[in-house]
Motif scaffolding. Sequence first.
Motif, PDB file in Angstrom:
ATOM      1  N   ASN A  33       0.864  -1.174   0.000  1.00 24.68           N
ATOM      2  CA  ASN A  33       0.000   0.000   0.000  1.00 24.68           C
ATOM      3  C   ASN A  33       0.905   1.228   0.000  1.00 24.68           C
ATOM      4  N   MET A  34       0.480   2.254  -0.708  1.00 26.11           N
ATOM      5  CA  MET A  34       1.319   3.436  -0.851  1.00 26.11           C
ATOM      6  C   MET A  34       0.598   4.673  -0.325  1.00 26.11           C
ATOM      7  N   GLY A  35       1.381   5.608   0.162  1.00 32.21           N
ATOM      8  CA  GLY A  35       0.800   6.831   0.690  1.00 32.21           C
ATOM      9  C   GLY A  35       1.613   8.050   0.317  1.00 32.21           C
ATOM     10  N   TRP A  36       0.972   9.196   0.430  1.00 37.11           N
ATOM     11  CA  TRP A  36       1.636  10.490   0.283  1.00 37.11           C
ATOM     12  C   TRP A  36       1.463  11.269   1.584  1.00 37.11           C
ATOM     13  N   PHE A  37       2.547  11.865   2.020  1.00 42.48           N
ATOM     14  CA  PHE A  37       2.548  12.740   3.176  1.00 42.48           C
ATOM     15  C   PHE A  37       3.182  14.060   2.767  1.00 42.48           C
ATOM     16  N   ARG A  38       3.025  15.060   3.602  1.00 42.58           N
ATOM     17  CA  ARG A  38       3.685  16.338   3.327  1.00 42.58           C
ATOM     18  C   ARG A  38       4.119  16.984   4.641  1.00 42.58           C
ATOM     19  N   GLN A  39       5.120  17.833   4.518  1.00 40.87           N
ATOM     20  CA  GLN A  39       5.632  18.545   5.682  1.00 40.87           C
ATOM     21  C   GLN A  39       5.969  19.969   5.295  1.00 40.87           C
ATOM     22  N   ALA A  40       5.280  20.894   5.938  1.00 40.53           N
ATOM     23  CA  ALA A  40       5.539  22.316   5.735  1.00 40.53           C
ATOM     24  C   ALA A  40       6.562  22.793   6.760  1.00 40.53           C
ATOM     25  N   PRO A  41       7.260  23.879   6.481  1.00 37.50           N
ATOM     26  CA  PRO A  41       8.256  24.387   7.423  1.00 37.50           C
ATOM     27  C   PRO A  41       7.673  24.635   8.807  1.00 37.50           C
ATOM     28  N   GLY A  42       8.325  24.103   9.822  1.00 34.33           N
ATOM     29  CA  GLY A  42       7.883  24.316  11.186  1.00 34.33           C
ATOM     30  C   GLY A  42       6.695  23.476  11.613  1.00 34.33           C
ATOM     31  N   LYS A  43       6.259  22.579  10.738  1.00 37.18           N
ATOM     32  CA  LYS A  43       5.101  21.748  11.059  1.00 37.18           C
ATOM     33  C   LYS A  43       5.481  20.269  11.005  1.00 37.18           C
ATOM     34  N   GLU A  44       4.633  19.461  11.619  1.00 39.88           N
ATOM     35  CA  GLU A  44       4.854  18.025  11.588  1.00 39.88           C
ATOM     36  C   GLU A  44       4.423  17.453  10.237  1.00 39.88           C
ATOM     37  N   ARG A  45       4.985  16.308   9.918  1.00 39.50           N
ATOM     38  CA  ARG A  45       4.595  15.616   8.700  1.00 39.50           C
ATOM     39  C   ARG A  45       3.138  15.180   8.840  1.00 39.50           C
ATOM     40  N   GLU A  46       2.357  15.400   7.764  1.00 44.48           N
ATOM     41  CA  GLU A  46       0.935  15.068   7.833  1.00 44.48           C
ATOM     42  C   GLU A  46       0.524  14.179   6.671  1.00 44.48           C
ATOM     43  N   LEU A  86      -4.741  24.042  -6.445  1.00 49.63           N
ATOM     44  CA  LEU A  86      -3.749  24.189  -5.374  1.00 49.63           C
ATOM     45  C   LEU A  86      -3.893  25.516  -4.650  1.00 49.63           C
ATOM     46  N   LYS A  87      -3.602  25.463  -3.360  1.00 51.57           N
ATOM     47  CA  LYS A  87      -3.695  26.620  -2.476  1.00 51.57           C
ATOM     48  C   LYS A  87      -2.325  26.894  -1.871  1.00 51.57           C
ATOM     49  N   PRO A  88      -2.080  28.110  -1.440  1.00 54.15           N
ATOM     50  CA  PRO A  88      -0.793  28.395  -0.786  1.00 54.15           C
ATOM     51  C   PRO A  88      -0.526  27.488   0.410  1.00 54.15           C
ATOM     52  N   GLU A  89      -1.570  27.080   1.104  1.00 54.03           N
ATOM     53  CA  GLU A  89      -1.380  26.209   2.266  1.00 54.03           C
ATOM     54  C   GLU A  89      -0.999  24.782   1.892  1.00 54.03           C
ATOM     55  N   ASP A  90      -1.002  24.469   0.607  1.00 48.88           N
ATOM     56  CA  ASP A  90      -0.506  23.160   0.146  1.00 48.88           C
ATOM     57  C   ASP A  90       1.017  23.155   0.012  1.00 48.88           C
ATOM     58  N   THR A  91       1.640  24.307   0.186  1.00 47.59           N
ATOM     59  CA  THR A  91       3.098  24.389   0.085  1.00 47.59           C
ATOM     60  C   THR A  91       3.760  23.515   1.136  1.00 47.59           C
ATOM     61  N   ALA A  92       4.617  22.611   0.686  1.00 44.49           N
ATOM     62  CA  ALA A  92       5.277  21.655   1.582  1.00 44.49           C
ATOM     63  C   ALA A  92       6.234  20.797   0.769  1.00 44.49           C
ATOM     64  N   VAL A  93       7.021  20.019   1.489  1.00 44.01           N
ATOM     65  CA  VAL A  93       7.752  18.919   0.865  1.00 44.01           C
ATOM     66  C   VAL A  93       6.838  17.707   0.900  1.00 44.01           C
ATOM     67  N   TYR A  94       6.667  17.086  -0.254  1.00 50.16           N
ATOM     68  CA  TYR A  94       5.781  15.931  -0.378  1.00 50.16           C
ATOM     69  C   TYR A  94       6.614  14.652  -0.448  1.00 50.16           C
ATOM     70  N   TRP A 115      10.407   5.250   2.686  1.00 47.73           N
ATOM     71  CA  TRP A 115      10.132   6.650   2.388  1.00 47.73           C
ATOM     72  C   TRP A 115      11.030   7.156   1.265  1.00 47.73           C
ATOM     73  N   GLY A 116      10.475   8.069   0.481  1.00 44.99           N
ATOM     74  CA  GLY A 116      11.279   8.768  -0.498  1.00 44.99           C
ATOM     75  C   GLY A 116      11.966   9.968   0.123  1.00 44.99           C
ATOM     76  N   GLN A 117      12.727  10.672  -0.702  1.00 48.79           N
ATOM     77  CA  GLN A 117      13.500  11.809  -0.206  1.00 48.79           C
ATOM     78  C   GLN A 117      12.710  13.113  -0.219  1.00 48.79           C
ATOM     79  N   GLY A 118      11.572  13.095  -0.891  1.00 50.61           N
ATOM     80  CA  GLY A 118      10.703  14.265  -0.909  1.00 50.61           C
ATOM     81  C   GLY A 118      10.890  15.144  -2.122  1.00 50.61           C
ATOM     82  N   THR A 119       9.827  15.851  -2.485  1.00 51.72           N
ATOM     83  CA  THR A 119       9.871  16.819  -3.575  1.00 51.72           C
ATOM     84  C   THR A 119       9.127  18.072  -3.129  1.00 51.72           C
TER      85      THR A 119
END
Length: 125
Positions: A33-46, A86-94, A115-119
């Motif tokens: 099973n595969m998933g996508w997560f994201r992490q914005a600056p100063g926030k936890e990975r979600e 897309l919204k500005p709040e979607d800005t993150a490393v995915y 995990w991948g290295q992120g984009t």
Amino acid sequence: QVQLVESGGGLVQAGGSLRLSCAASGLTFSNYNMGWFRQAPGKEREFVATITWNAGPTYYADSVKGRFTISRDNAKNTVYLQMNSLKPEDTAVYYCAGRFRGTGEGVLALEYRYWGQGTQVTVSS
């Protein structure tokens, strides 16, 4: 060894679209099973989205439901994340991540083994 390599990130204006890809190697992709997560600056990975090993049920975070679509191509060992409106709040490393099929619901990062290295995705207003 197992590698997950994301691509497709970039800079886009609000309301635009991007398609992320994650190419897997070193594992039997159709067992995961595969998933996508994201992490914005100063926030936890979600959690963002997950898809089962056989491209069956998908599940999304409320914040992206109706805008993002997760899919996979087992013949290409690749999982995708189509991101629209897309919204500005979607800005993150995915990040893409893999977990062996049949284990858990897939919304927690600790459920994932690989995990991948992120984009980077940046959405300007």
